[in-house]
Design an enzyme around this catalytic site. Sequence first.
Site, PDB file in Angstrom:
ATOM      1  N   HIS A 117       0.800  -1.225   0.000  1.00  0.00           N
ATOM      2  CA  HIS A 117       0.000   0.000   0.000  1.00  0.00           C
ATOM      3  C   HIS A 117       0.830   1.270   0.000  1.00  0.00           C
ATOM      4  O   HIS A 117       0.471   2.234  -0.673  1.00  0.00           O
ATOM      5  CB  HIS A 117      -0.955   0.020   1.203  1.00  0.00           C
ATOM      6  CG  HIS A 117      -2.178  -0.783   0.969  1.00  0.00           C
ATOM      7  ND1 HIS A 117      -3.371  -0.226   0.592  1.00  0.00           N
ATOM      8  CD2 HIS A 117      -2.384  -2.111   1.019  1.00  0.00           C
ATOM      9  CE1 HIS A 117      -4.268  -1.176   0.434  1.00  0.00           C
ATOM     10  NE2 HIS A 117      -3.695  -2.328   0.690  1.00  0.00           N
ATOM     11  N   HIS A 172      -3.355 -10.136   6.899  1.00  0.00           N
ATOM     12  CA  HIS A 172      -4.133  -9.445   7.926  1.00  0.00           C
ATOM     13  C   HIS A 172      -4.726 -10.424   8.932  1.00  0.00           C
ATOM     14  O   HIS A 172      -5.905 -10.361   9.257  1.00  0.00           O
ATOM     15  CB  HIS A 172      -5.228  -8.588   7.289  1.00  0.00           C
ATOM     16  CG  HIS A 172      -4.702  -7.307   6.713  1.00  0.00           C
ATOM     17  ND1 HIS A 172      -5.438  -6.158   6.641  1.00  0.00           N
ATOM     18  CD2 HIS A 172      -3.475  -6.993   6.230  1.00  0.00           C
ATOM     19  CE1 HIS A 172      -4.698  -5.196   6.111  1.00  0.00           C
ATOM     20  NE2 HIS A 172      -3.514  -5.684   5.841  1.00  0.00           N
TER      21      HIS A 172
HETATM   22 MN   LIG Z   1      -1.873  -4.576   4.630  1.00  0.00          MN
END
Ligand SMILES: [Mn+2]
Length: 421
Positions: A84, A200
């Site tokens: 990201h 995650h």
């Molecule tokens: Mn991530």
Amino acid sequence: MSRFAHMADIHLGAHRDPVLQHLELEVFSEAFDKCVELKVDFIVVSGDFFHVGIPDLGVVNHATRKMRQVLQAGIPIYVIYGSHDYTPNGTSVIDILDSAGIVTKIVNWKLEDGKIRLRFTTDPKTGAKLTGISARKIGLESKYYEVLDRESLEKEEGFKIFAFHSGITEFTPPQLSMIETVPISNFPKEFGYYAGGHIHQRGEFSLPSYGKVVFPGPLFTGYGKDVETTARGEKRGFYVVGFEDKIRSVDFVEIKAFDGAYFEFDVSGRNSMDAAREIQLGLDQLDVNGKVVVVKIRGELSGGKTSDINFSNIRATLLERGALYVYLNRHGLVSKEFSAVKVLGEDISVIESRVLKENAGALAVSNKSLSGDEGSLRATELLRVLKQGAKMNESKKNYLERMMASSVEILGLKKSLEATE
Ligand SMILES: [Mn+2]
């Protein structure tokens, strides 16, 4: 004994909702304050520090102020890029923070005889040696591992930490099977600690000759799916690792973000009116005051339309009853009468990845890197970049140019463009 903190997937700036924005920054501050309180020697962040490469300056300012306090307490912050906070071309906020001396990037590599050689960063106080591989375009860093000079890394003496932002094939939970992973055999052996990011979901693993492999999971929540898992009781936080010449302790430190309430309802076999009534009855019994409420509605209605279930009303009622924030997930809800749409998943990222994968096979593409799995990974990344809006004060022209340059880079078209110029 020396100690360091390991965090990952902080995703600062991920949320548009003011309540979640506020919680996100509070959790970040609390985690960094905790590191000072626990007197750790340094902090490792295994990528996705920020949700995008160029986040809003308000978020950056808040984070920078907190990081400065931590630095002044004598605690350096070592980072790699995640999928990201990596910017396909140009400068990411991580580069700026590195230039300003707020964080230290620990990925230093050069290409020699077709092999990637990594250099170590030595922490001055503890002598720990850190290196790692950042994420590139989603998934494509796996190629780097294939040409990694593992031997020189394995020979290095001392307590070594390898930071990375990828799933490991052997340790990736089955529900995350759409993520491209790297087999453990492509990682260098003989490191004391493997500081993971990208997955995650919290996980601790051990393998002979590989030491401890840890994924802390998100510090707060990066996606709606994370809000859902937290509301269902999953603990969030980071790790504190004690070491001398070897690992001595690995402890999870919980940072509680919010109290959650979770409500799931399968409408299958009911018509829309019955389903709406039963959902209302169920929600009436839920204690929502001061909580982040997740409502997940799925299944196939036997009659009526999905829009007969009034979701904006459900949200408004819950907020009136004191809910902090309401997250509605109805991606898995369909009606038998209107079932042209088939359910591809209950989570946006899963749906996107399935649609792209299924359609990648149906396209005739001459460029191999744009077809099959690699093609769908590039498409996923393209979608992620194109979702970003213009920055404050960014002109339309600059925004379009930035989107164009990023897209060309992601599609790997840079060389061919240059060749025609
Ligand atoms: Mn991530």
